[in-house]
Design a protein around this motif. Structure first.
Motif, PDB file in Angstrom:
ATOM      1  N   SER A  68       0.828  -1.217   0.000  1.00 21.44           N
ATOM      2  CA  SER A  68       0.000   0.000   0.000  1.00 21.44           C
ATOM      3  C   SER A  68       0.859   1.262   0.000  1.00 21.44           C
ATOM      4  O   SER A  68       0.521   2.240  -0.670  1.00 21.44           O
ATOM      5  CB  SER A  68      -0.958   0.003   1.190  1.00 21.44           C
ATOM      6  N   LEU A  69       1.987   1.238   0.732  1.00 18.78           N
ATOM      7  CA  LEU A  69       2.853   2.424   0.722  1.00 18.78           C
ATOM      8  C   LEU A  69       3.491   2.621  -0.651  1.00 18.78           C
ATOM      9  O   LEU A  69       3.590   3.754  -1.140  1.00 18.78           O
ATOM     10  CB  LEU A  69       3.940   2.315   1.796  1.00 18.78           C
ATOM     11  N   MET A  70       3.903   1.532  -1.273  1.00 17.19           N
ATOM     12  CA  MET A  70       4.515   1.659  -2.603  1.00 17.19           C
ATOM     13  C   MET A  70       3.497   2.212  -3.593  1.00 17.19           C
ATOM     14  O   MET A  70       3.810   3.100  -4.399  1.00 17.19           O
ATOM     15  CB  MET A  70       5.039   0.289  -3.051  1.00 17.19           C
ATOM     16  N   LEU A  71       2.256   1.732  -3.508  1.00 15.37           N
ATOM     17  CA  LEU A  71       1.223   2.229  -4.422  1.00 15.37           C
ATOM     18  C   LEU A  71       0.883   3.686  -4.131  1.00 15.37           C
ATOM     19  O   LEU A  71       0.592   4.460  -5.044  1.00 15.37           O
ATOM     20  CB  LEU A  71      -0.039   1.359  -4.318  1.00 15.37           C
ATOM     21  N   TYR A  72       0.937   4.056  -2.841  1.00 17.40           N
ATOM     22  CA  TYR A  72       0.668   5.457  -2.497  1.00 17.40           C
ATOM     23  C   TYR A  72       1.734   6.362  -3.116  1.00 17.40           C
ATOM     24  O   TYR A  72       1.418   7.414  -3.679  1.00 17.40           O
ATOM     25  CB  TYR A  72       0.641   5.620  -0.974  1.00 17.40           C
ATOM     26  N   VAL A  73       2.985   5.922  -3.019  1.00 20.01           N
ATOM     27  CA  VAL A  73       4.078   6.703  -3.621  1.00 20.01           C
ATOM     28  C   VAL A  73       3.921   6.729  -5.145  1.00 20.01           C
ATOM     29  O   VAL A  73       4.076   7.786  -5.773  1.00 20.01           O
ATOM     30  CB  VAL A  73       5.453   6.114  -3.211  1.00 20.01           C
ATOM     31  N   PHE A  74       3.595   5.600  -5.721  1.00 14.65           N
ATOM     32  CA  PHE A  74       3.328   5.550  -7.173  1.00 14.65           C
ATOM     33  C   PHE A  74       2.333   6.642  -7.552  1.00 14.65           C
ATOM     34  O   PHE A  74       2.538   7.412  -8.470  1.00 14.65           O
ATOM     35  CB  PHE A  74       2.699   4.194  -7.541  1.00 14.65           C
ATOM     36  N   ASN A  75       1.217   6.669  -6.796  1.00 17.44           N
ATOM     37  CA  ASN A  75       0.144   7.590  -7.141  1.00 17.44           C
ATOM     38  C   ASN A  75       0.543   9.047  -6.915  1.00 17.44           C
ATOM     39  O   ASN A  75       0.138   9.928  -7.659  1.00 17.44           O
ATOM     40  CB  ASN A  75      -1.109   7.229  -6.343  1.00 17.44           C
ATOM     41  N   LEU A  76       1.369   9.272  -5.872  1.00 17.81           N
ATOM     42  CA  LEU A  76       1.843  10.640  -5.612  1.00 17.81           C
ATOM     43  C   LEU A  76       2.646  11.180  -6.790  1.00 17.81           C
ATOM     44  O   LEU A  76       2.590  12.366  -7.090  1.00 17.81           O
ATOM     45  CB  LEU A  76       2.737  10.662  -4.367  1.00 17.81           C
ATOM     46  N   VAL A  77       3.402  10.304  -7.435  1.00 13.02           N
ATOM     47  CA  VAL A  77       4.216  10.761  -8.570  1.00 13.02           C
ATOM     48  C   VAL A  77       3.466  10.632  -9.895  1.00 13.02           C
ATOM     49  O   VAL A  77       4.051  10.785 -10.958  1.00 13.02           O
ATOM     50  CB  VAL A  77       5.575  10.018  -8.648  1.00 13.02           C
ATOM     51  N   GLY A  78       2.179  10.332  -9.824  1.00 10.13           N
ATOM     52  CA  GLY A  78       1.348  10.419 -11.017  1.00 10.13           C
ATOM     53  C   GLY A  78       1.091   9.116 -11.747  1.00 10.13           C
ATOM     54  O   GLY A  78       0.531   9.122 -12.840  1.00 10.13           O
ATOM     55  N   ILE A  79       1.505   7.981 -11.155  1.00 18.73           N
ATOM     56  CA  ILE A  79       1.223   6.692 -11.808  1.00 18.73           C
ATOM     57  C   ILE A  79      -0.187   6.234 -11.413  1.00 18.73           C
ATOM     58  O   ILE A  79      -0.511   6.186 -10.225  1.00 18.73           O
ATOM     59  CB  ILE A  79       2.261   5.625 -11.394  1.00 18.73           C
ATOM     60  N   ALA A  80      -0.990   5.906 -12.401  1.00 21.48           N
ATOM     61  CA  ALA A  80      -2.376   5.493 -12.129  1.00 21.48           C
ATOM     62  C   ALA A  80      -2.400   4.141 -11.424  1.00 21.48           C
ATOM     63  O   ALA A  80      -1.506   3.310 -11.608  1.00 21.48           O
ATOM     64  CB  ALA A  80      -3.145   5.414 -13.440  1.00 21.48           C
ATOM     65  N   LEU A  81      -3.429   3.945 -10.595  1.00 16.58           N
ATOM     66  CA  LEU A  81      -3.598   2.662  -9.915  1.00 16.58           C
ATOM     67  C   LEU A  81      -4.339   1.703 -10.847  1.00 16.58           C
ATOM     68  O   LEU A  81      -5.561   1.764 -10.964  1.00 16.58           O
ATOM     69  CB  LEU A  81      -4.385   2.854  -8.611  1.00 16.58           C
ATOM     70  N   THR A  82      -3.580   0.893 -11.532  1.00 17.40           N
ATOM     71  CA  THR A  82      -4.165  -0.085 -12.446  1.00 17.40           C
ATOM     72  C   THR A  82      -3.653  -1.469 -12.065  1.00 17.40           C
ATOM     73  O   THR A  82      -2.749  -1.586 -11.230  1.00 17.40           O
ATOM     74  CB  THR A  82      -3.744   0.202 -13.893  1.00 17.40           C
ATOM     75  N   THR A  83      -4.205  -2.486 -12.690  1.00 22.06           N
ATOM     76  CA  THR A  83      -3.729  -3.850 -12.405  1.00 22.06           C
ATOM     77  C   THR A  83      -2.223  -3.942 -12.666  1.00 22.06           C
ATOM     78  O   THR A  83      -1.479  -4.539 -11.874  1.00 22.06           O
ATOM     79  CB  THR A  83      -4.481  -4.863 -13.294  1.00 22.06           C
ATOM     80  N   ALA A  84      -1.773  -3.332 -13.759  1.00 26.73           N
ATOM     81  CA  ALA A  84      -0.348  -3.409 -14.105  1.00 26.73           C
ATOM     82  C   ALA A  84       0.517  -2.727 -13.047  1.00 26.73           C
ATOM     83  O   ALA A  84       1.553  -3.268 -12.632  1.00 26.73           O
ATOM     84  CB  ALA A  84      -0.123  -2.768 -15.468  1.00 26.73           C
ATOM     85  N   SER A  85       0.083  -1.543 -12.580  1.00 25.14           N
ATOM     86  CA  SER A  85       0.916  -0.834 -11.598  1.00 25.14           C
ATOM     87  C   SER A  85       0.881  -1.550 -10.246  1.00 25.14           C
ATOM     88  O   SER A  85       1.872  -1.532  -9.508  1.00 25.14           O
ATOM     89  CB  SER A  85       0.489   0.634 -11.464  1.00 25.14           C
ATOM     90  N   VAL A  86      -0.242  -2.189  -9.921  1.00 22.37           N
ATOM     91  CA  VAL A  86      -0.296  -2.954  -8.668  1.00 22.37           C
ATOM     92  C   VAL A  86       0.682  -4.128  -8.733  1.00 22.37           C
ATOM     93  O   VAL A  86       1.462  -4.366  -7.801  1.00 22.37           O
ATOM     94  CB  VAL A  86      -1.734  -3.473  -8.395  1.00 22.37           C
TER      95      VAL A  86
END
Lengths: 124, 560
Positions: free
Chosen positions: A76-94
Motif C-alpha cells: 500500500s505504501l509503494m502504491l501510495y508513492v506511485f500515485n503521488l508521482v502520477g502513476i495510475a492505480l491499475t492492475t499493471a501498476s499494482v
C-alpha cells in the motif's frame, strides 16, 4: 539441493491459503472467482510480506502470521508513492509495485544466505 | 514439528477459517455482486463507496467529483489507504470492490487476533495463546459485530497493525534489528494513513515509553538508534498525512475540541454483555498477571503486553474524565484480542493449580472444556446477531434498481436531487453530484410538508453536498466544508474557491427545481403516496417528465 525451511514453510502457507479459500469456494459461484480471491490475497499480502520478513530472525509461524500486515504495509505504501508521482492505480501498476517490494528483500535474503553458507563452508 | 505443536497449528488454522466464513458469508451472499453487502449505517456506505471511487478513478489523491460538488481536483483529505487497499486488491482478485472491502475487514480482524496469538505463544505460553485466539475469534456479540453495525472498520484496520508493532518491539529487545525499527515506523505511518492520528498516536507514545524505560534501565545506545529509526520511518509518510488531515483539514483546536468535548458514549453504541464465566476467568487471570508484574517476575516482553492491556483499559474508560466517548469506547472493541489474554491466562493458571492431582490428558480436556463453554456462551448470541444483521439490510432491491438506472442512464456530471425516501448515503452509490434531500434533516422536511399541504414549492430546501464532515462552522448554523485544490496541481494546497470569496461548502440552500437535472423519489410504499402523487402531477404540468420508475421509486427529468 536442500530446500530451505523458510521456502517449505511458505509452500505450506500457500497451500493453507488456497485450501482455505476452497472452503470459501462453497459460498461463491465459480472456481474462477475463489481462485482469483485466493491468488489475489496471497500475491498482494503474503508474497511481499513473507519475503521482507525473511530478513528478520523469526520462526516460520511468526513469519506466516505477520506476512499479512507486512505485505499490506509494503504494497500500500509503494502504491501510495506511485500515485503521488502520477502513476495510475491499475492492475499493471499494482503488479509492478508488488514485484518491486518483493524482489528487493528477496535479493538481500539470497545474498545473506550466500554469505552465511560461504561462512559455514569456510569454517568447516 | 512436534506432535503438540502440530495440533496447535491445526487448531489455529481451523479457528481462523471458521472465523473467516462466519465473518464474511452471512453478509457476502454473492461474491460477484456489485451491491454493498453491509448497508446498515453511514460508514458502511461511505467507506466502500470511497474505495469504489479510488478503483474507478485509478487514483487516491483527489476526491471523486460527485463527492465535492462536481469539482474535479479537490484534494483527498481523508486517510487514503482504507480505500486504496480494497480498490487495488480488487484489481488483482477480480472481486468487486464492495465485497472486497468486507472481506478485507474480516481478514484484518483475523490477522490481528493471530498477531496477538503469536505474541502470547512466544512470550507467555503456546497453550494459553490458542485459548486466547479461540476467545478472540469467536467473541461476545458486539465485540465481533462492532465494525459491521457501527461501521468503524477503519479504526479496526488501523489497530490491526498493533500486534505486529508490539511483537517487533519485543523482537528489538532480543535481536536489536534496525529493520524491525524501520518496519515499526512504517506500520505507524500506515496506521496514520488508515485512521488518522488516534491509534498510531497512542501506540507511538507507548512504544516510545517502553523503549525509554528499557534505555533508562540498560543505557544501551542501540535503543536510541532504534527509536530514531522508527520515528523517522513513521514521519516520512505519516507526517505528510498528519499535515493533510490535522493541519490542513482540521485546525489544532478542533482536534482538542473533538477529543475533549466531554461527549458521552453514543446511545447507538452496543454495550457488550460479558458472560459470568468470562468475567470470573478474567478476575483470576488479572490477579495472576498483575502479581507477576508487581513481583517483577514477568520478563520485559510480558510486562510490555500487560502494561499495554492496562493502557487500553485506561483509554477505553477515559470517557469518564471527559474524553470523547465515541473514540474511547471503540478502543475497547479494538483491543478485544488483547483483553482476552487475561481470561486465557486465568484458564491456564487454574489448570496449573489442579495439574499435580490429575493426569496431563485430563487437565488438557478440562481446559478445552472451559474454553468450549466460554465459546458456546459467546457464540449463541453472536450467531443470532449475525443472522439478524445480515437480514436487515437497508438497501432493498427496488432501491438498487433506481440507483443502477441513475448510474447507467444519466450523464456523469448531472445533478440529482433525492427528494424523498432516500438516505444521504445514496448519493455516493449513484456517483452523481447531489442536492441532499435527506428526510432525517429537519431542514429538508419542509419540501415534503409543503407537498403534502398541496402547495408546490417554488424553491426546494436541500444541502449541496460534499459528503465529508470537516469543520463545524457558524454560517447560519450550518456546516462548512472547505475544499482544497490538489497539491499535485497547486503546491501549497490553496483553498479552492472558484469565482467566489466564500469557501465551497455544503450549504443549506433553497433552489428552484431547475437547478438540478433529475429528481429521485419514492412514490409508493403499501399505497401511492399522495404527497408524491401531487409532486408528479404538478411537475409534469410544468414540463418535467417521469423517465423511469419501478413499483416504489421514480426518476423525473426536470424541465429547464
Amino acid at each position: 539441493m536442500k530446500i530451505p525451511s523458510e521456502c517449505k514453510a511458505f509452500g505450506v502457507l500457500t497451500a493453507v491459503i488456497f485450501a482455505g479459500s476452497f472452503i470459501a469456494g462453497f459460498f461463491v459461484p465459480s472456481i474462477k472467482t475463489w481462485l482469483g480471491l485466493a491468488f489475489g490475497i496471497w500475491f498482494y499480502f503474503f508474497v511481499p510480506g513473507y519475503t521482507l520478513l525473511l530478513l528478520l530472525d523469526l520462526d516460520n509461524i511468526e513469519r506466516s502470521i505477520f506476512a499479512f500486515p507486512t505485505g499490506a504495509i509494503m504494497t500500500s505504501l509503494m502504491l501510495y508513492v506511485f500515485n503521488l508521482v502520477g502513476i495510475a492505480l491499475t492492475t499493471a501498476s499494482v503488479i509492478a509495485a508488488i514485484v518491486i517490494v518483493t524482489v528487493i528483500p528477496l535479493f538481500f535474503w539470497l545474498r545473506k544466505r550466500k554469505h552465511s553458507s560461504r561462512a559455514t563452508s569456510s569454517a568447516q | 514439528m512436534r506432535g503438540m505443536e502440530r495440533w496447535e497449528v491445526i487448531a489455529v488454522i481451523v479457528l481462523s477459517l471458521a472465523a473467516f466464513v462466519l465473518m464474511v458469508f452471512p453478509f457476502v451472499k454473492d461474491l460477484n455482486s456489485e451491491v454493498i453487502p453491509i448497508s446498515l449505517t453511514y460508514d458502511n456506505f461511505y467507506h466502500p463507496s470511497m474505495a469504489k471511487a479510488v478503483h474507478d478513478t485509478q487514483q487516491n489523491s483527489v476526491y471523486a467529483p460527485y463527492r465535492v460538488l462536481g469539482i474535479k481536483d479537490a484534494l483527498l483529505a481523508d486517510p487514503p489507504l482504507p480505500y486504496s487497499i480494497p480498490a487495488t486488491v480488487s484489481m488483482i482478485t477480480g472481486v468487486p470492490v464492495y465485497n472486497m472491502f468486507a472481506i478485507l475487514v474480516a481478514l484484518f480482524q483475523i490477522f490481528m487476533c493471530l498477531g496477538v496469538y503469536a505474541i502470547a505463544r512466544k512470550y507467555f505460553n503456546p497453550v494459553m495463546a490458542v485459548f486466547a485466539l479461540a476467545i478472540a475469534l469467536i467473541p461476545a456479540t458486539y465485540a465481533w459485530l462492532f465494525q459491521y453495525i457501527i461501521g468503524f472498520s477503519t479504526s479496526l484496520e488501523a489497530f490491526a497493525f498493533v500486534p505486529m508493532i508490539l511483537f517487533l518491539t519485543m523482537h528489538l529487545y532480543d535481536k536489536k534489528s534496525l529493520l524491525a525499527s524501520v518496519l515499526i515506523g512504517a506500520a505507524l505511518s500506515v496506521q496514520m494513513m488508515i485512521h488518522g492520528p488516534i491509534e498510531c498516536g497512542y501506540v507511538y507514545l507507548f512504544i516510545s515509553g517502553a523503549m525509554g524505560i528499557m534505555w533508562w534501565r540498560t543505557r544501551k545506545p542501540w535503543l536510541v538508534k532504534s527509536w530514531l529509526a522508527m520515528s523517522v520511518s513513521a514521519a516520512i509518510l505519516g507526517g505528510y498525512q498528519f499535515y493533510l488531515l490535522n493541519i490542513l483539514r482540521l485546525s489544532g483546536e478542533n482536534i482538542a475540541g473533538t477529543l475533549f468535548a466531554g461527549n458521552p458514549i453514543p446511545g447507538y453504541f452496543p454495550q457488550p454483555p460479558i458472560g459470568w464465566l468470562l468475567l470470573a476467568l478474567t478476575v483470576v487471570g488479572g490477579i495472576v498477571l498483575l502479581l507477576r508484574l508487581v513481583q517483577r517476575k514477568a520478563p520485559a516482553a510480558q510486562a510490555t503486553v500487560v502494561l499495554f492491556i492496562l493502557m487500553m483499559i485506561g483509554i477505553s474508560l477515559s470517557f469518564v474524565i471527559g474524553v470523547d466517548g465515541s473514540r474511547t469506547m471503540r478502543q475497547y472493541y479494538n483491543a478485544y484480542p488483547f483483553l482476552v489474554l487475561v481470561p486465557a491466562a486465568g484458564i491456564y493458571a487454574l489448570s496449573r493449580l489442579i495439574k499435580p492431582r490429575l493426569s496431563e490428558g485430563v487437565v488438557r480436556l478440562l481446559e478445552i472444556g472451559i474454553v468450549a463453554v466460554v465459546l458456546y456462551l459467546s457464540f449463541s448470541p453472536t450467531y443470532a446477531e449475525l443472522n439478524g444483521v445480515a437480514g436487515s439490510a437497508m438497501a432493498t432491491p427496488q432501491r438498487w434498481q433506481v440507483l443502477q438506472w441513475v448510474k447507467q442512464n444519466t450523464p456523469a456530471d448531472s445533478r440529482v436531487f433525492y427528494l424523498y425516501g432516500f438516505d444521504h448515503e445514496f448519493e455516493m452509490l449513484a456517483e452523481r453530484v447531489s442536492l441532499k434531500g435527506d428526510m432525517n434533516l429537519v431542514f429538508t422536511q419542509k419540501n415534503v410538508v409543503s407537498l403534502c399541504n398541496q402547495q408546490y414549492p417554488e424553491t426546494y430546501a436541500g444541502q449541496w453536498g460534499a459528503a465529508f464532515s470537516v469543520k463545524p462552522g457558524s454560517v447560519n448554523g450550518t456546516v462548512e466544508y472547505p475544499v482544497y485544490k490538489s497539491f499535485l496541481n497547486y503546491p501549497f494546497a490553496t483553498l479552492y474557491r472558484p469565482g467566489t470569496t466564500t469557501p465551497i461548502a455544503t450549504v443549506n440552500d433553497e433552489v428552484p427545481l431547475s437547478a438540478v437535472d433529475y429528481v429521485v423519489f419514492q412514490y409508493q410504499g403499501s399505497q401511492v403516496d399522495p404527497c408524491m402523487a401531487y409532486f408528479i402531477n404538478q411537475s409534469e404540468s410544468r414540463g418535467s417528465k417521469v423517465v423511469w420508475k419501478n413499483d416504489q421509486f421514480a426518476v423525473m427529468e426536470v424541465a429547464k
